[in-house]
Design an enzyme around this catalytic site. Structure first.
Site, PDB file in Angstrom:
ATOM      1  CG  HIS A  19      -0.432   4.293  -9.588  1.00  0.00           C
ATOM      2  ND1 HIS A  19       0.083   3.165  -8.968  1.00  0.00           N
ATOM      3  CD2 HIS A  19       0.653   5.077  -9.829  1.00  0.00           C
ATOM      4  CE1 HIS A  19       1.396   3.275  -8.849  1.00  0.00           C
ATOM      5  NE2 HIS A  19       1.762   4.428  -9.355  1.00  0.00           N
ATOM      6  CG  ASN A  66       6.752   8.365  -8.265  1.00  0.00           C
ATOM      7  OD1 ASN A  66       5.967   7.422  -8.150  1.00  0.00           O
ATOM      8  ND2 ASN A  66       7.403   8.614  -9.370  1.00  0.00           N
ATOM      9  CG  ASP A  91      -1.159   0.692  -7.187  1.00  0.00           C
ATOM     10  OD1 ASP A  91      -0.377   0.357  -8.094  1.00  0.00           O
ATOM     11  OD2 ASP A  91      -0.981   1.731  -6.513  1.00  0.00           O
ATOM     12  CG  ASN A 112       8.431   4.447  -8.024  1.00  0.00           C
ATOM     13  OD1 ASN A 112       9.451   3.860  -7.681  1.00  0.00           O
ATOM     14  ND2 ASN A 112       8.135   4.669  -9.296  1.00  0.00           N
TER      15      ASN A 112
END
Length: 185
Positions: A19, A66, A91, A112
């Site tokens: 991530h 997020n 990513d 997200n």
């Protein structure tokens, strides 16, 4: 003025996870462009330099993935950066490790961090560089997968894609994004 944002999660725990390839691209850009990320404000870590007569900002949101848009919006507002001059690096599960894709705009594709960007910027008209991390094997939850590290067999491909994405960012500083897309896609 131009802003390049790399999405990721702050902290040692997440440093080398899938991530965080957006953060790795920002680190590579900082190295290539001699920009020190030394300002922590508005829930982000950033730095800037004047390159070719134009201020160039690099930003790592410190909000966790997020909530990424919470760090981007205040910086854009304070420095009055046009949305057309924002590039977000993140990513992507739909690309294999080692691949990148540039886009001029688009939806969130289930990401997200991009959902947060869309919510806080109020538009999908910002540039993107998607860096491939591949899909998990069946039975592995996506949330666990994106927070895992790359196996040794993928590390070289990921290193090359981070370099390639950083080169695309640098190219955008002096060229039209459509030309950059044609060169790097």
């Amino acid at each position: 003025m131009k802003l390049i944002v790399g999405l990721g999660n702050p902290g040692k725990k997440y440093e080398d996870t899938r991530h965080n390839v957006g953060f790795h691209v920002i680190d590579q850009c900082a190295k290539n462009l001699n920009i020190t990320l030394n300002q922590e404000k508005w829930k982000g870590l950033f730095g800037y330099e004047t390159i070719g007569g134009e201020k160039v900002f690099l930003l790592k949101p410190l909000t966790y993935m997020n909530l990424s848009g919470e760090a981007v919006r205040p910086l854009i507002d304070f420095y009055k950066i046009e949305i057309d001059n924002v590039l977000v690096v993140y990513d992507d599960l739909d690309l294999p490790p080692g691949k990148i894709r540039l886009r001029q705009k688009g939806g969130h594709g289930g990401h997200n961090g991009i959902k947060s960007m869309l919510a806080h910027l109020g538009t999908e008209n910002f540039k993107r560089i998607r860096v491939g991390i591949g899909r998990p094997e069946p039975g592995i939850a996506v949330a666990n997968y994106v927070l895992s590290t790359f196996p040794p067999s993928e590390k070289q491909d990921v290193h090359e894609s981070v370099q390639h994405a950083a080169n695309a960012c640098e190219s955008w500083l002096s060229k039209d994004f459509l030309n950059v897309m044609n060169s790097f896609n």
